[in-house]
Design an enzyme around this catalytic site. Sequence first.
Site, short mmCIF file in Angstrom:
data_model
loop_
_atom_site.label_atom_id
_atom_site.label_comp_id
_atom_site.label_asym_id
_atom_site.label_seq_id
_atom_site.Cartn_x
_atom_site.Cartn_y
_atom_site.Cartn_z
CG PHE A 1 41.92 37.22 49.58
CD1 PHE A 1 40.98 36.47 50.24
CD2 PHE A 1 41.49 38.30 48.83
CE1 PHE A 1 39.63 36.78 50.16
CE2 PHE A 1 40.16 38.63 48.74
CZ PHE A 1 39.21 37.86 49.41
CD GLN B 1 41.89 40.99 39.64
OE1 GLN B 1 41.05 41.26 40.49
NE2 GLN B 1 43.19 40.97 39.90
CG HIS C 1 37.12 37.19 40.75
ND1 HIS C 1 36.87 35.89 41.11
CD2 HIS C 1 37.48 37.85 41.88
CE1 HIS C 1 37.08 35.77 42.41
NE2 HIS C 1 37.46 36.94 42.90
CG LEU D 1 32.97 38.05 43.46
CD1 LEU D 1 34.09 37.66 42.52
CD2 LEU D 1 33.36 39.28 44.29
CD GLU E 1 41.23 35.69 45.60
OE1 GLU E 1 42.39 35.66 46.04
OE2 GLU E 1 40.89 36.39 44.63
NE ARG F 1 41.09 38.26 43.08
CZ ARG F 1 40.40 39.26 43.61
NH1 ARG F 1 40.21 40.38 42.92
NH2 ARG F 1 39.89 39.15 44.82
CG HIS G 1 36.40 41.33 40.09
ND1 HIS G 1 35.18 41.45 40.71
CD2 HIS G 1 37.34 41.41 41.08
CE1 HIS G 1 35.36 41.59 42.01
NE2 HIS G 1 36.66 41.59 42.26
NE ARG H 1 41.22 44.69 42.70
CZ ARG H 1 40.57 43.82 43.49
NH1 ARG H 1 41.06 43.54 44.69
NH2 ARG H 1 39.47 43.23 43.08
#
Length: 595
Positions: free
Chosen positions: A133, A247, A249, A269, A272, A303, A367, A401
């Site tokens: 990730f 955040q 995304h 979404l 990821e 991100r 996000h 995050r």
Amino acid sequence: MKRQREPGDAVSYQTESVGVLVIGAGAAGARAAIESVRRGVDTSDLLVLGKRGHGDAHTTWARGGVNGALGTRDPEDSPAIHAADTLKEGHFLNDPAKVETVAWEMPGHLRELDDWGMAFSRTDDGEIDQRYFGAQSFRRTAFAGDHTGESLLDTLVARARELEVPYRENLTVTKLVADGDRVYGAVAVDLDDGSVHLIGASEVVLAAGGYAAIYDRHTSRDDENTGDGPALALDAGAAVTDTEFVQFHPTGMAVDESDPEWEPWRGRLVTEAVRGEGGRLYNAEGERFMERYSPDQMELDARDVVARAIAQEVREGRGTENDGVYLDISHRDADFVRERLPRMYERFQDLGVGLSEEPVEVAPTAHYGMGGVVVDDYGETDVSGLFAVGETMAGVHGANRLGGNSLAETLVFGAVAGERIAARDPAPGTVPSRLVASVVEPHVAGLAALADSDGSHTPGGVLADLQTLMWDHAGILRTGDSLRTGLDRLGEIRTASEDLGVGPLGSESFELALDVGFAVTAAETVLRGALERTESRGAHYRTDHRDTDPDWRRHVHYRAADVGLVRSTASVGEPSDTVQAAVDADHELDYHQLE
């Protein structure tokens, strides 16, 4: 103007009492309830409330994975490195103690989920598999295909049912009953029949989600993550902090909004995990543009870095027709894509696009809110008996995050709070008569006044205006002038929110009117915090203050007062020597292992 209700329109309410009231039935709430019962709280003294049906929570939309330093693929990984990655991704605005709690507890939680039957994806030798990730030094993200949140919540719900944890669905909490020092329970409305309930409780757990849906383009489910948890806590006397850190995304769906088949998917979404399995980003000119922005970590940089890069490409005219870029995993074998990304593959297949054969359009989307309610090391606020866990709480994520840490936080702090609560052996709570008279009855009268009112604005219209305001004035790129304009416009929206046309108690428009109230409160904290923070750090990027200012390595707190929101700041702690050593070692993802 609103219709004035007659005295006979007063709404009665039902009363009941429990020792522990859990508000929110996603992973954090479920885990808190499970731990409370495991540690000795009698199920007759506990109640979980959910706004939707049992097992139907926003957790199910967390797809890519959940972090824990198992070392399945990379044995050199460790909880200390997990904590170091989290602090670096959070630009050292995280609470180190909370970060370390998550990092050290998560391997055990993953094994526990495995024991409870979670359908993890496996390596060839049967171990829990782990994938890359963004911004992770090693493959640390355990997963169940690309439906990790759904599988995790199914596992927790099944475990809660085994323990006979009481659950009541389709109730929305409208107010916490508190006096600023202690919480005594909550008022809730049954969305099925419109009945109002006063539930006394000695301990209350807020697990009501975050606030990312106050933005126009977002990954949240409809009518969720509108700031319920932070707004309820503020009203009860607790503080919120760092809500300016939102955040975005990098990969939400970019769609043709004029196409009725695609429009509902706008901003949804694209996990990821697509990039974690090797997906690449290209602009409309066919350039793999992350080579310019992050040649070492490429698509798996933080991100905020990837989201700003996409925004820059679009702003400079290299975006797609729908103001996005292309995400392409077609170089991977089709069977691999179907196995590792089944939900994404099926989604695009249903829309007539072959994920394993052609690129898809993506663009940044709101996000996750890194900020939230201020809590101690056990998830408790400074309002005695009031806990906040999951996305409702602040502290773990800092300024940005780390992907895969949201589900981890829900599990760890849900369990931490549950253990703390059980140690107090909570008895059924009673709402003092003074608060019934001064808090409960005026609030219930307010609910009655809101129901069936015939104001000039619709709740949906006002919420849409608020979401547009936040996207335009507190989005990926911010300036002081734009934030001030946003605050001025928010005043107009607040006025409109006091003149709504609303249906009866429990109706869809009534629930949406409540959401508007929560969202306005959350939006004000974001705008004020972003204006106050005259620097750029993580997800908060000020084009008029582009540098990170060491003097701003502090939290911005807000509390409710008679004069509105009152601001203060607080310092940030330091990590343990073990984690500091891991930070100093400067571990970093070698993206090119994926090539």
